[in-house]
Design a protein around this motif. Structure first.
Motif, PDB file in Angstrom:
ATOM      1  N   SER A  30      12.566  29.513  32.820  1.00 13.42           N
ATOM      2  CA  SER A  30      11.991  28.297  33.397  1.00 13.42           C
ATOM      3  C   SER A  30      13.109  27.471  34.026  1.00 13.42           C
ATOM      4  CB  SER A  30      11.295  27.491  32.295  1.00 13.42           C
ATOM      5  OG  SER A  30      11.226  26.118  32.657  1.00 13.42           O
ATOM      6  N   THR A  31      13.036  27.289  35.350  1.00  8.74           N
ATOM      7  CA  THR A  31      14.089  26.488  36.001  1.00  8.74           C
ATOM      8  C   THR A  31      13.987  25.029  35.552  1.00  8.74           C
ATOM      9  OG1 THR A  31      12.661  26.419  37.959  1.00  8.74           O
ATOM     10  CG2 THR A  31      14.524  27.943  38.010  1.00  8.74           C
ATOM     11  N   GLY A  32      12.761  24.555  35.244  1.00  9.67           N
ATOM     12  CA  GLY A  32      12.607  23.186  34.731  1.00  9.67           C
ATOM     13  C   GLY A  32      13.340  23.017  33.399  1.00  9.67           C
ATOM     14  N   GLY A  56      10.174  12.781  40.968  1.00 11.22           N
ATOM     15  CA  GLY A  56       9.115  13.739  41.298  1.00 11.22           C
ATOM     16  C   GLY A  56       9.463  14.625  42.476  1.00 11.22           C
ATOM     17  N   LYS A  57      10.781  14.704  42.792  1.00 12.94           N
ATOM     18  CA  LYS A  57      11.200  15.520  43.950  1.00 12.94           C
ATOM     19  C   LYS A  57      11.842  16.814  43.484  1.00 12.94           C
ATOM     20  CE  LYS A  57      12.046  11.652  46.988  1.00 12.94           C
ATOM     21  NZ  LYS A  57      13.076  10.717  47.413  1.00 12.94           N
ATOM     22  N   LEU A  58      11.989  17.744  44.413  1.00 16.10           N
ATOM     23  CA  LEU A  58      12.674  18.988  44.071  1.00 16.10           C
ATOM     24  C   LEU A  58      14.177  18.765  44.067  1.00 16.10           C
ATOM     25  CD1 LEU A  58      10.736  21.710  46.136  1.00 16.10           C
ATOM     26  CD2 LEU A  58      10.390  20.985  43.768  1.00 16.10           C
ATOM     27  N   ASP A  84       9.173  30.993  35.791  1.00 19.06           N
ATOM     28  CA  ASP A  84       8.228  29.866  35.732  1.00 19.06           C
ATOM     29  C   ASP A  84       8.888  28.666  36.396  1.00 19.06           C
ATOM     30  OD1 ASP A  84       6.927  27.536  34.760  1.00 19.06           O
ATOM     31  OD2 ASP A  84       7.603  27.870  32.705  1.00 19.06           O
ATOM     32  N   GLY A  85       8.371  28.260  37.543  1.00 18.19           N
ATOM     33  CA  GLY A  85       8.937  27.087  38.229  1.00 18.19           C
ATOM     34  C   GLY A  85       9.857  27.436  39.387  1.00 18.19           C
ATOM     35  N   TYR A  86      10.025  28.702  39.677  1.00 15.94           N
ATOM     36  CA  TYR A  86      10.809  29.155  40.824  1.00 15.94           C
ATOM     37  C   TYR A  86      10.104  30.378  41.391  1.00 15.94           C
ATOM     38  CZ  TYR A  86      14.835  29.908  43.810  1.00 15.94           C
ATOM     39  OH  TYR A  86      15.656  30.018  44.914  1.00 15.94           O
ATOM     40  N   ASP A  91      11.479  28.661  51.333  1.00 16.83           N
ATOM     41  CA  ASP A  91      12.913  29.015  51.404  1.00 16.83           C
ATOM     42  C   ASP A  91      13.383  29.619  50.077  1.00 16.83           C
ATOM     43  OD1 ASP A  91      13.156  28.193  53.989  1.00 16.83           O
ATOM     44  OD2 ASP A  91      14.069  26.241  53.517  1.00 16.83           O
ATOM     45  N   GLN A  92      12.909  29.048  48.970  1.00 19.57           N
ATOM     46  CA  GLN A  92      13.301  29.599  47.663  1.00 19.57           C
ATOM     47  C   GLN A  92      12.728  31.002  47.476  1.00 19.57           C
ATOM     48  OE1 GLN A  92      12.501  26.971  44.352  1.00 19.57           O
ATOM     49  NE2 GLN A  92      13.816  25.339  45.141  1.00 19.57           N
ATOM     50  N   ALA A  93      11.524  31.233  48.001  1.00 17.88           N
ATOM     51  CA  ALA A  93      10.928  32.575  47.888  1.00 17.88           C
ATOM     52  C   ALA A  93      11.780  33.586  48.660  1.00 17.88           C
ATOM     53  CB  ALA A  93       9.494  32.561  48.420  1.00 17.88           C
TER      54      ALA A  93
HETATM   55  P1  AMP Z   1       8.908  21.855  35.718  1.00 15.88           P
HETATM   56  O1  AMP Z   1       9.247  21.772  34.276  1.00 15.88           O
HETATM   57  O2  AMP Z   1       8.854  23.270  36.243  1.00 15.88           O
HETATM   58  O3  AMP Z   1       7.695  21.041  36.088  1.00 15.88           O
HETATM   59  O4  AMP Z   1      10.137  21.186  36.511  1.00 15.88           O
HETATM   60  C1  AMP Z   1      10.477  19.841  36.308  1.00 15.88           C
HETATM   61  C2  AMP Z   1      11.270  19.326  37.510  1.00 15.88           C
HETATM   62  O5  AMP Z   1      12.479  20.098  37.658  1.00 15.88           O
HETATM   63  C3  AMP Z   1      10.568  19.446  38.848  1.00 15.88           C
HETATM   64  O6  AMP Z   1       9.681  18.358  39.099  1.00 15.88           O
HETATM   65  C4  AMP Z   1      11.757  19.465  39.810  1.00 15.88           C
HETATM   66  O7  AMP Z   1      12.298  18.157  39.974  1.00 15.88           O
HETATM   67  C5  AMP Z   1      12.775  20.272  39.041  1.00 15.88           C
HETATM   68  N1  AMP Z   1      12.655  21.722  39.353  1.00 15.88           N
HETATM   69  C6  AMP Z   1      12.221  22.726  38.539  1.00 15.88           C
HETATM   70  N2  AMP Z   1      12.257  23.906  39.172  1.00 15.88           N
HETATM   71  C7  AMP Z   1      12.721  23.652  40.423  1.00 15.88           C
HETATM   72  C8  AMP Z   1      12.961  24.446  41.576  1.00 15.88           C
HETATM   73  N3  AMP Z   1      12.702  25.763  41.592  1.00 15.88           N
HETATM   74  N4  AMP Z   1      13.463  23.841  42.681  1.00 15.88           N
HETATM   75  C9  AMP Z   1      13.716  22.523  42.707  1.00 15.88           C
HETATM   76  N5  AMP Z   1      13.489  21.697  41.673  1.00 15.88           N
HETATM   77  C10 AMP Z   1      12.994  22.256  40.529  1.00 15.88           C
END
Ligand code: AMP
Length: 209
Positions: A30-32, A56-58, A84-86, A91-93
């Motif tokens: 999980s990247t998050g 709430g931004k990337l 999960d989360g990537y 572009d990331q894909a």
């Molecule tokens: P999540 O737990 O997956 O909802 O991620 C929480 C926060 O982490 C997101 O709202 C983004 O700010 C950041 N984040 C997670 N994954 C990514 C990603 N692949 N690219 C950019 N930001 C990310």
């Protein structure tokens, strides 16, 4: 099995990814979670990431890509993974496709209207990461974790105004991945509303099909 989970914030991807990873014997990436760990450590990169997450931004693509690239080099990933989360945008894909092939993309289909409340009422244990919901899955003693009695917290990005910004980010940047992966013939859809155990059964069905 190299699997990607996509869907809007609060669709239950994280919970489902943990369960499916355990059933299939592959790691849940999980990247998050990785970004939150960097924020908790208080590194310069973590502090920088927190400003995007709390709005709430990337987080910028190169930061997340570097982190993911290192993780995918670890040996537990050899039999596969659930990501999960990537990716969170096209572009990331494209970047992911240069790192590893993907076998299947599971899209968690759910109405956005149903999600706001779910996220705003979510509480997490900072110690064991258990997840509660004040309405549908409250802790036995209000405000404290059932497992270890740690005071529960709200993720800073689960505040209402940040959740609304996360939905906007999802619609503008992440939803286009549905078409992207449909065109590649990789997308499978799972209805993500209802009992988590029933959703898990549906997830495992599409993964084993
Ligand atoms: P999540 O737990 O997956 O909802 O991620 C929480 C926060 O982490 C997101 O709202 C983004 O700010 C950041 N984040 C997670 N994954 C990514 C990603 N692949 N690219 C950019 N930001 C990310």
């Amino acid at each position: 099995m190299r699997i990607v989970f996509i869907g809007p914030p609060g669709a239950g991807k994280g919970t489902q990814a943990k369960l499916a990873a355990r059933s299939l014997g592959i790691p849940h990436i999980s990247t998050g979670d990785m970004l939150r760990a960097a924020v908790a450590k208080g590194t310069a990169a973590g502090k920088d990431a927190a400003t995007y997450m709390n709005a709430g931004k990337l987080v910028p693509d190169p930061v997340v890509l570097r982190m993911l690239e290192d993780r995918l080099k670890e040996c537990d990933v050899a039999p596969g993974f659930i990501l999960d989360g990537y990716p969170r945008n096209v572009d990331q894909a494209e970047a992911l496709s240069t790192l590893t092939p993907v076998d299947r993309v599971v899209y968690f289909q759910i109405r956005l209207e149903d999600l706001l409340e779910r996220l705003v009422e979510r509480r997490v244990c900072p110690k064991c990461n258990s997840v509660y919901n004040l309405r549908s899955h409250p802790p036995q003693k209000a405000g404290f974790c059932d497992n270890d009695a740690t005071p529960l917290e709200q993720r800073p990005d689960d505040r209402k105004e940040v959740v609304e910004a996360r939905f906007r980010t999802y619609e503008e940047q992440t939803a286009p991945l549905i078409d992207h992966y449909t065109q590649k013939g990789l997308l499978v859809k799972v209805t993500a509303w209802g009992d988590p155990a029933a959703i898990q059964t549906r997830v495992l069905e599409v993964l084993r099909a």
